[in-house]
Design an enzyme around this catalytic site. Structure first.
Site, short mmCIF file in Angstrom:
data_model
loop_
_atom_site.label_atom_id
_atom_site.label_comp_id
_atom_site.label_asym_id
_atom_site.label_seq_id
_atom_site.Cartn_x
_atom_site.Cartn_y
_atom_site.Cartn_z
N LYS A 63 0.83 -1.21 0.00
CA LYS A 63 0.00 0.00 0.00
C LYS A 63 0.86 1.26 0.00
O LYS A 63 0.55 2.24 -0.70
CB LYS A 63 -0.92 0.00 1.22
CG LYS A 63 -2.01 -1.05 1.16
CD LYS A 63 -2.76 -1.15 2.48
CE LYS A 63 -3.81 -2.25 2.42
NZ LYS A 63 -4.49 -2.48 3.69
N GLN A 80 -5.32 -2.49 9.60
CA GLN A 80 -5.11 -3.76 8.90
C GLN A 80 -5.68 -4.92 9.72
O GLN A 80 -5.37 -5.07 10.90
CB GLN A 80 -3.61 -3.97 8.63
CG GLN A 80 -3.29 -5.23 7.86
CD GLN A 80 -3.87 -5.21 6.45
OE1 GLN A 80 -3.87 -4.18 5.80
NE2 GLN A 80 -4.33 -6.36 5.99
N ASP A 136 -11.30 2.12 4.08
CA ASP A 136 -11.68 0.76 3.74
C ASP A 136 -13.18 0.61 3.49
O ASP A 136 -13.64 -0.45 3.05
CB ASP A 136 -11.26 -0.19 4.87
CG ASP A 136 -10.28 -1.25 4.41
OD1 ASP A 136 -10.03 -1.35 3.20
OD2 ASP A 136 -9.76 -1.98 5.26
#
Length: 292
Positions: free
Chosen positions: A52, A96, A119
């Protein structure tokens, strides 16, 4: 010959577009910033987060990293989230997953500012997705389902009226992709299969498209699919090879490729698209803020 849905190539095109949009934002004095919160040292998570940040550098997005040890308390994690919520340099961020045992994943997601939820997993943003079955959405969308739909659209795979069998009910894709597939602009018919589903193979054989996200290597076998089916492999299993090294395996047995009409390789299919959609969410957040 089955068509290979190359996520790396399509993600590269998405990032080229995003780089142009970031340059336009920077010219106006706006620098998008992506934050990541990583707890522990899970190999898959470490690799994914590193990817990322490479993507951020590629398109001109600022990177903001927070890393905590595996034994960090939930309170420590929530303190980091509060810091990112208040950080004006952070346009959007992700925590995460998976989180270490003992950390309440839902409480962590709830603590994220919905406007910074890169997200698209905050209950507010998921609620907006549930409510709006048609028309434009201005809240961030879940990255993996978005990546799947963008990949299929790029290759001209029309889902209108198609039967889609989703394997797995995890929040990352299983429960969320159905919401996106059944929006009016996509218009697919979805069957969600899970551990309580009777005769999963029968559902797979009826499907025009299979989205496999169960995390069991080779779960989808050649005898389970109809000729010409589109296979989207989102599963990730890490198994030792003959040399002892751990390798990534998807949910779709490679023997299916000779029968399928199209398939996503794994790795190299959905994963790059998920990361590209994360960047797109951040850029869109920055664009909306700049327009206010």
């Amino acid at each position: 010959m089955a068509m290979i849905l190359d996520g790396k190539a399509v993600a590269s095109q998405v990032k080229e577009d995003l780089a142009q949009r970031v340059r336009a934002l920077r010219a106006r004095g706006v620098t998008p910033g992506l934050g990541t919160v990583l707890v522990g040292d899970d190999p898959g998570s470490l690799k994914y987060v590193a990817g990322k940040h490479r993507d951020c550098q590629e398109v001109g997005i600022a990177s903001i990293r927070h890393e905590l040890p595996a034994d960090a308390s939930q309170e420590e994690l929530l303190d980091v989230i509060a810091e990112l919520n208040a950080d004006r340099a952070c346009t959007g961020y992700i925590v995460q997953l998976p989180l270490p045992e003992g950390v309440d994943q839902n409480a962590v997601i709830d603590a994220i500012d919905p406007a910074k939820d890169a997200d698209g997993m905050h209950p507010y943003n998921l609620g907006e997705l549930v409510l709006h079955t048609r028309g434009e959405l201005t809240t961030p969308l879940p990255c993996t389902p978005s990546g799947v739909l963008a990949l299929l659209a790029h290759y001209g795979i029309d889902l209108d009226g198609r039967r889609v069998c989703v394997l797995g009910r995890g929040i990352t894709i299983g429960r969320t992709i159905g919401l996106m597939l059944t929006r009016a602009d996509v218009n697919a018919t979805v069957t969600l299969c899970h551990t309580g589903t009777k005769d999963v193979a029968a559902h797979m054989r009826e499907a025009d498209v299979i989205v496999a996200a169960v995390g069991r290597a080779g779960f989808v076998r050649p005898e389970d699919i109809r000729p010409g089916a589109v296979l989207v492999d989102v599963g990730v299993s890490r198994l030792p090879g003959a040399d002892g090294r751990m390798r990534v395996h998807g949910d779709v047995d490679h023997g299916c490729y000779a029968i399928a009409g199209a398939y996503t390789p794994n790795p190299g299919g959905v994963g790059p698209m998920t990361r590209a959609m994360l960047l797109r969410n951040v850029v869109e957040m920055a664009e909306r803020a700049a327009a206010e």
